[in-house]
Design a protein around this motif. Structure first.
Motif, short mmCIF file in Angstrom:
data_model
loop_
_atom_site.label_atom_id
_atom_site.label_comp_id
_atom_site.label_asym_id
_atom_site.label_seq_id
_atom_site.Cartn_x
_atom_site.Cartn_y
_atom_site.Cartn_z
N THR A 121 0.85 -1.21 0.00
CA THR A 121 0.00 0.00 0.00
C THR A 121 0.88 1.25 0.00
OG1 THR A 121 -0.14 0.01 2.41
CG2 THR A 121 -1.89 -1.14 1.24
N PRO A 122 0.38 2.34 -0.57
CA PRO A 122 1.18 3.57 -0.63
C PRO A 122 1.12 4.34 0.69
CG PRO A 122 -0.94 3.93 -1.66
CD PRO A 122 -0.93 2.50 -1.24
N ASP A 123 1.95 5.38 0.79
CA ASP A 123 1.86 6.29 1.93
C ASP A 123 0.61 7.14 1.80
OD1 ASP A 123 4.25 5.25 2.67
OD2 ASP A 123 5.42 7.08 2.36
N ASP A 124 0.10 7.57 2.95
CA ASP A 124 -1.03 8.49 2.95
C ASP A 124 -0.52 9.91 2.69
OD1 ASP A 124 -3.94 9.08 3.71
OD2 ASP A 124 -2.85 10.33 5.13
N ALA A 125 -1.35 10.73 2.02
CA ALA A 125 -0.92 12.08 1.67
C ALA A 125 -0.56 12.90 2.91
CB ALA A 125 -2.02 12.79 0.89
N ARG A 126 -1.32 12.75 3.99
CA ARG A 126 -1.07 13.55 5.19
C ARG A 126 -0.24 12.81 6.25
NH1 ARG A 126 -6.84 15.80 6.88
NH2 ARG A 126 -7.40 13.77 6.04
N GLN A 127 -0.51 11.50 6.38
CA GLN A 127 0.13 10.75 7.47
C GLN A 127 1.41 10.05 7.06
OE1 GLN A 127 -2.68 8.62 10.09
NE2 GLN A 127 -4.24 9.12 8.58
N GLY A 128 1.74 10.10 5.79
CA GLY A 128 2.95 9.44 5.32
C GLY A 128 2.87 7.94 5.56
N SER A 129 4.04 7.33 5.90
CA SER A 129 4.07 5.87 6.06
C SER A 129 3.43 5.42 7.37
CB SER A 129 5.51 5.36 5.99
OG SER A 129 6.27 5.92 7.05
N THR A 130 3.13 6.36 8.30
CA THR A 130 2.53 5.94 9.58
C THR A 130 1.16 5.30 9.37
OG1 THR A 130 1.47 8.07 10.01
CG2 THR A 130 3.69 7.76 10.91
N VAL A 131 0.56 5.52 8.19
CA VAL A 131 -0.74 4.90 7.92
C VAL A 131 -0.65 3.37 7.99
CG1 VAL A 131 -0.52 4.70 5.39
CG2 VAL A 131 -2.76 5.08 6.41
N LYS A 132 0.56 2.84 7.82
CA LYS A 132 0.72 1.37 7.87
C LYS A 132 0.45 0.82 9.28
CE LYS A 132 4.11 1.37 4.13
NZ LYS A 132 3.23 0.90 3.06
N ILE A 133 0.46 1.69 10.27
CA ILE A 133 0.16 1.24 11.65
C ILE A 133 -1.32 0.87 11.77
CG2 ILE A 133 0.21 1.94 14.09
CD1 ILE A 133 2.59 3.73 13.43
N ILE A 134 -2.14 1.35 10.85
CA ILE A 134 -3.58 1.08 10.91
C ILE A 134 -3.88 -0.43 10.90
CG2 ILE A 134 -4.15 1.04 8.42
CD1 ILE A 134 -6.61 2.73 9.04
N TYR A 135 -3.02 -1.21 10.22
CA TYR A 135 -3.29 -2.66 10.08
C TYR A 135 -3.07 -3.43 11.38
CZ TYR A 135 -2.92 -0.91 5.40
OH TYR A 135 -3.08 -0.13 4.29
N LEU A 136 -2.45 -2.78 12.35
CA LEU A 136 -2.30 -3.37 13.68
C LEU A 136 -3.24 -2.71 14.67
CD1 LEU A 136 1.58 -3.32 13.70
CD2 LEU A 136 0.20 -5.39 13.68
N HIS A 137 -3.27 -1.37 14.61
CA HIS A 137 -4.01 -0.59 15.61
C HIS A 137 -5.51 -0.85 15.57
CE1 HIS A 137 -4.83 2.77 18.27
NE2 HIS A 137 -5.71 3.23 17.40
N VAL A 138 -6.10 -0.78 14.40
CA VAL A 138 -7.56 -0.92 14.29
C VAL A 138 -8.02 -2.35 14.62
CG1 VAL A 138 -9.53 -0.81 12.70
CG2 VAL A 138 -7.86 1.05 12.78
N PRO A 139 -7.39 -3.40 14.03
CA PRO A 139 -7.83 -4.75 14.42
C PRO A 139 -7.65 -5.05 15.90
CG PRO A 139 -6.50 -4.84 12.42
CD PRO A 139 -6.38 -3.46 12.95
N ALA A 140 -6.55 -4.57 16.49
CA ALA A 140 -6.33 -4.82 17.93
C ALA A 140 -7.38 -4.11 18.76
CB ALA A 140 -4.92 -4.37 18.33
N ALA A 141 -7.69 -2.85 18.40
CA ALA A 141 -8.70 -2.09 19.15
C ALA A 141 -10.07 -2.74 19.01
CB ALA A 141 -8.74 -0.64 18.65
N LEU A 142 -10.37 -3.20 17.81
CA LEU A 142 -11.66 -3.88 17.56
C LEU A 142 -11.79 -5.11 18.46
CD1 LEU A 142 -14.12 -4.02 15.44
CD2 LEU A 142 -12.70 -5.72 14.29
N MET A 143 -10.72 -5.90 18.52
CA MET A 143 -10.79 -7.13 19.31
C MET A 143 -10.73 -6.85 20.81
SD MET A 143 -11.51 -9.12 17.08
CE MET A 143 -11.94 -10.29 18.34
N ALA A 144 -10.07 -5.75 21.19
CA ALA A 144 -10.04 -5.37 22.62
C ALA A 144 -11.46 -5.17 23.14
CB ALA A 144 -9.21 -4.11 22.80
N ILE A 145 -12.27 -4.49 22.35
CA ILE A 145 -13.66 -4.21 22.77
C ILE A 145 -14.51 -5.47 22.62
CG2 ILE A 145 -15.71 -2.84 22.28
CD1 ILE A 145 -13.78 -0.68 21.16
#
Lengths: 244, 51
Positions: free
Chosen positions: A42-66
């Motif tokens: 996946t490419p970098d996000d226009a505003r967040q740059g390469s940090t957007v790649k953290i989404i693939y860990l952060h969102v699934p983990a948060a979803l499962m935490a709840i």
């Protein structure tokens, strides 16, 4: 055939032996594909740059935490209403998994927040409710360890789970309740379908979310089997000690 | 390896910490499960010997 038949520990163990290889394999495939696709494809996000790649860990983990807490809530209610031991043990088995998912969500959120918000942490509604959820997980696990009688422990932890559910709900909806704070709103609102994530990021994210969900299921089924065996071992030992 | 630019350390550390935590969770789960299975087998064998 009824779902309640799996409240029988022997039938639960037989079912878990059959489904576990499938769950572990599917979890590995979906997590592998989601993270490798997300990280490398996946490419970098226009505003967040390469940090957007953290989404693939952060969102699934948060979803499962709840969702782990909600699974514990359902299992706790079944224990309180129908007194099925397997459901109490399933709730106990899920707690450490939920704890680790919450920790991953908090740590990756802090790492992501530092370059984007300029701070590792803020007392934002969603962040704060997640921290409280993390503390509830710790308290729930500690309470299971602290009470010697397993049925009393199951009763007390079930009540704690009911109370903690308020914070699980707040973790999910805090952004809507208080329209303030640094954390953005829900990126993938299921109810409206108006997601703010572009397709290029969305599809690997869905794969990672499915993978985390399957990993949670595999871990909980396996850990519930472990709890059943530990309970059976201590019952046998107690019986042998009485007979000695 | 993708070009991560100025946020390389943030992205890499997020992946390292998360994968480490997941690996520890899975590893401890499997280790504890095997120990419980072994303990039950030994206890059942002992109970069988005692009749």
């Amino acid at each position: 055939m009824s779902l309640w038949q799996y409240a029988n520990p022997v039938k639960f163990l037989a079912l878990s032996a059959r489904v576990q290889p499938v769950l572990w394999a599917l979890a590995a495939v979906f997590i592998g594909v989601g993270l490798i696709w997300g990280f490398f494809g996946t490419p970098d996000d226009a505003r967040q740059g390469s940090t957007v790649k953290i989404i693939y860990l952060h969102v699934p983990a948060a979803l499962m935490a709840i969702n782990a807490w909600f699974m514990m809530l359902v299992a706790s209610l079944i224990w309180l209403i129908r007194r099925h031991h397997v459901s109490a043990l399933a709730a106990k088995a899920a707690a450490p998994v939920g704890l680790v998912m919450t920790l991953i969500a908090l740590v990756t959120g802090a790492i992501w927040g530092q370059p984007m918000w300029g701070t590792w942490w803020a007392w934002d509604p969603r962040l704060t409710s997640f921290l409280i959820l993390f503390l509830f997980y710790l308290g729930y696990i500690a309470l299971w360890q602290a009470v010697e009688d397993p049925d009393t422990a199951a009763d007390l932890t079930s009540v704690l789970c009911l109370v903690g559910s308020v914070f699980a709900v707040l973790s999910r909806y805090a952004v809507q309740f208080w329209n303030q704070g640094l954390h953005q709103g829900t990126s993938i609102p299921v109810a409206t379908g108006n997601r703010s994530v572009a397709d290029v990021f969305f599809y690997p994210l869905v794969m990672a979310m499915l993978g985390f969900g399957l990993l949670f299921l595999a871990l909980v089924v396996y850990r519930t089997g472990t709890e059943i065996r530990l309970r059976r071992t201590s019952a046998l030992r107690a019986r042998m000690n009485r007979g000695a | 390896m993708p070009e991560l630019g100025k946020y390389a350390s943030e992205v890499m550390s997020a992946y390292a910490v998360s994968l480490l935590l997941l690996a520890a969770l899975v590893g401890l789960t499997l280790w504890r499960g095997r120990a419980a299975r072994r303990a039950l087998e030994e206890t059942e064998a002992e109970a069988g010997r005692r009749g």
